[in-house]
Design a protein around this motif. Structure first.
Motif, mmCIF file in Angstrom:
data_model
loop_
_atom_site.group_PDB
_atom_site.id
_atom_site.type_symbol
_atom_site.label_atom_id
_atom_site.label_comp_id
_atom_site.label_asym_id
_atom_site.label_seq_id
_atom_site.Cartn_x
_atom_site.Cartn_y
_atom_site.Cartn_z
ATOM 1 N N LEU A 1 52.863 23.380 106.170
ATOM 2 C CA LEU A 1 54.243 23.297 105.685
ATOM 3 C C LEU A 1 54.355 22.764 104.344
ATOM 4 O O LEU A 1 55.008 23.357 103.534
ATOM 5 C CB LEU A 1 55.186 22.516 106.364
ATOM 6 N N VAL A 2 53.581 21.785 104.019
ATOM 7 C CA VAL A 2 53.646 21.125 102.619
ATOM 8 C C VAL A 2 53.035 22.277 101.690
ATOM 9 O O VAL A 2 53.455 22.410 100.474
ATOM 10 C CB VAL A 2 53.357 19.928 102.581
ATOM 11 N N ALA A 3 51.776 22.554 101.877
ATOM 12 C CA ALA A 3 50.964 23.412 100.876
ATOM 13 C C ALA A 3 51.829 24.680 100.914
ATOM 14 O O ALA A 3 51.477 25.096 99.452
ATOM 15 C CB ALA A 3 49.619 23.632 101.649
ATOM 16 N N ARG A 4 52.322 25.271 101.638
ATOM 17 C CA ARG A 4 53.121 26.569 101.388
ATOM 18 C C ARG A 4 54.467 26.449 101.029
ATOM 19 O O ARG A 4 55.078 27.388 100.938
ATOM 20 C CB ARG A 4 52.834 27.285 102.696
ATOM 21 N N SER A 5 54.936 25.055 101.034
ATOM 22 C CA SER A 5 56.306 24.812 100.453
ATOM 23 C C SER A 5 57.440 25.404 101.377
ATOM 24 O O SER A 5 58.216 26.208 100.906
ATOM 25 C CB SER A 5 56.602 25.448 98.963
ATOM 26 N N LEU A 6 57.324 25.373 102.660
ATOM 27 C CA LEU A 6 57.852 25.914 103.687
ATOM 28 C C LEU A 6 58.995 25.011 104.231
ATOM 29 O O LEU A 6 58.655 23.697 104.350
ATOM 30 C CB LEU A 6 57.265 26.631 104.862
ATOM 31 N N LYS B 1 50.411 7.518 107.548
ATOM 32 C CA LYS B 1 49.333 8.078 107.142
ATOM 33 C C LYS B 1 49.007 9.203 107.797
ATOM 34 O O LYS B 1 48.697 10.420 107.124
ATOM 35 C CB LYS B 1 47.942 7.227 107.138
ATOM 36 N N LYS B 2 49.195 9.426 109.227
ATOM 37 C CA LYS B 2 49.084 10.684 109.717
ATOM 38 C C LYS B 2 49.937 11.885 109.389
ATOM 39 O O LYS B 2 49.497 12.949 109.337
ATOM 40 C CB LYS B 2 49.030 10.433 111.401
ATOM 41 N N VAL B 3 51.172 11.495 109.301
ATOM 42 C CA VAL B 3 52.319 12.547 109.028
ATOM 43 C C VAL B 3 52.537 13.021 107.747
ATOM 44 O O VAL B 3 52.766 13.852 107.274
ATOM 45 C CB VAL B 3 53.756 12.206 109.642
ATOM 46 N N GLY B 4 52.007 12.031 106.881
ATOM 47 C CA GLY B 4 52.085 12.200 105.324
ATOM 48 C C GLY B 4 53.375 11.903 104.908
ATOM 49 O O GLY B 4 54.387 11.590 105.188
#
Length: 389
Positions: A189-194, A269-272
């Motif tokens: 989700l973060v990497a693809r900016s969704l 840490k797990k969820v970022g």
């Protein structure tokens, strides 16, 4: 006075005798049977060795035979040959008798059998199937036939047990595998900016395949537990997803005790960083459901952990799913864990008992299996009785 019809009563031939059972329906079931608009779906479930239950589409009912003092005869119009120009006698045949009535009462769905059926069906990755072709896999229809629960209750039980439909079979998802998948979902989700509330479904499933080599049917099944999935979009419920990661971390407390601060740091840490603002310990006190599309409901849940009591500072992993299903045994376990309880702390661990969703029933269970005392400051505590009866 109008003349009453006269009837002739006779016994049916032995080969024509039939067996009948009378069932006394509770009001909610009777309304379903009598309704012209509702779809009638009543099924008796259970193996030969089980006590049978009756299931509607949403509720499980226990069946209990109660003997009546006077037997009932079942009569039907007799099949008579009528000669030309003459009317046959008005004759009734006794085709059976009933000596008891079956009472119907709401019951807790018997989902414990799921654990045994799903044992050995764990999905640990696509390649492992090549070596496990001889293992027994069950279809939904097979499981539904032996698990004594309604359709809705079984669906909820499969969701709670993290069971997926993969290749036409039911496969359970181990906690470690689920945690890995959930973390991969957050990463993509973060990497693809969704935007979590408006995720293009096909694009996201493609991304999970490309980025993490995870099959589409597995990911589609998992995300359906955490939001509303349509043909084109996934409207993610981030609170329930983040909560699931937290519940997974709780299992680590069994072998690795930690303080609340340590636990929260690990959870973040797990969820970022992008989803750290979703984290709150209150999430682990509530259960998030998504039964109605696009609506999220918060309801008090059965417990998963205990807050530390002085002098200890460590959280205690204490899942409701590991507690006995009978009231006496459950109260015994609760008082082994803690010698005394506040009623609001104990209540989450009473749900799942027969009638435990009702406050009236929970109060009755407390009175029966616990002893009430009041501290000088007015605080009410519940402690164990000397004997359970």
């Amino acid at each position: 006075m109008a003349q009453q019809n006269a009837y002739t009563l006779r016994l049916a031939a032995p080969s024509e005798e039939q067996t009948f059972r009378l069932v006394e329906l509770p009001p909610e079931l009777l309304s379903i049977v009598e309704s012209e608009t509702s779809e009638l779906s009543l099924t008796i479930k259970g193996k030969q060795s089980d006590d049978a239950v009756l299931c509607s589409s949403s509720t499980t009912y226990a069946l209990r035979a109660v003997t009546v003092s006077n037997a009932f005869f079942i009569v039907q119009p007799a099949q008579l040959i009528v000669e030309d120009g003459e009317e046959g006698d008005t004759t009734l045949e006794i085709t059976g008798q009933v000596k008891d009535i079956i009472e119907v009462h709401k019951a807790v769905p018997r989902l414990d059998r799921l654990n045994g059926l799903m044992r050995g069906s764990e999905w640990n990755g696509e390649d492992e199937d090549m070596d496990d072709r001889n293992r027994r896999r069950y279809t939904y229809e097979q499981v539904s036939g032996v698990v004594q629960a309604s359709t809705e209750e079984l669906g909820e039980g499969l969701r709670e047990a993290h069971v997926l439909h993969i290749g036409g079979k039911l496969r359970s998802l181990p906690p470690s595998q689920l945690s890995m998948i959930l973390e991969a979902i957050l990463t993509s989700l973060v990497a693809r900016s969704l935007a979590p509330k408006n995720v293009p479904l096909d694009e996201f499933l493609d991304a999970m395949e490309e980025d993490h080599d995870l099959p589409r049917d597995v990911i589609r099944g998992v995300i359906a537990w955490y939001g509303d999935v349509s043909e084109e979009r996934w409207r993610a419920d981030m609170a329930s997803l983040v909560r699931e990661i937290g519940l997974g971390l709780l299992t680590e407390l069994r072998d690795n005790p930690m303080t609340e601060a340590e636990f929260m740091t690990l959870w973040e840490k797990k969820v970022g960083d992008s989803f750290a603002n979703e984290i709150t310990l209150d999430l682990l006190h509530v259960r998030l459901t998504n039964r109605v599309p696009r609506l999220i409901y918060l309801t008090i849940s059965q417990g998963y952990f205990l807050q530390p009591e002085p002098p200890s500072k460590a959280l205690v992993y204490f899942p409701h799913t590991a507690l006995p299903a009978t009231p006496a045994a459950r109260f015994a376990d609760l008082f082994l864990a803690r010698p005394r309880w506040l009623s609001e702390d104990m209540e989450p661990f009473l749900k799942g008992l027969p009638g435990g969703d009702s406050k009236t029933v929970r109060d009755a269970l407390l009175v029966k299996f616990a002893r009430k005392s009041e501290a000088e400051n007015g605080t009410v505590w519940w402690s164990t009785r000397a004997n359970y009866t």
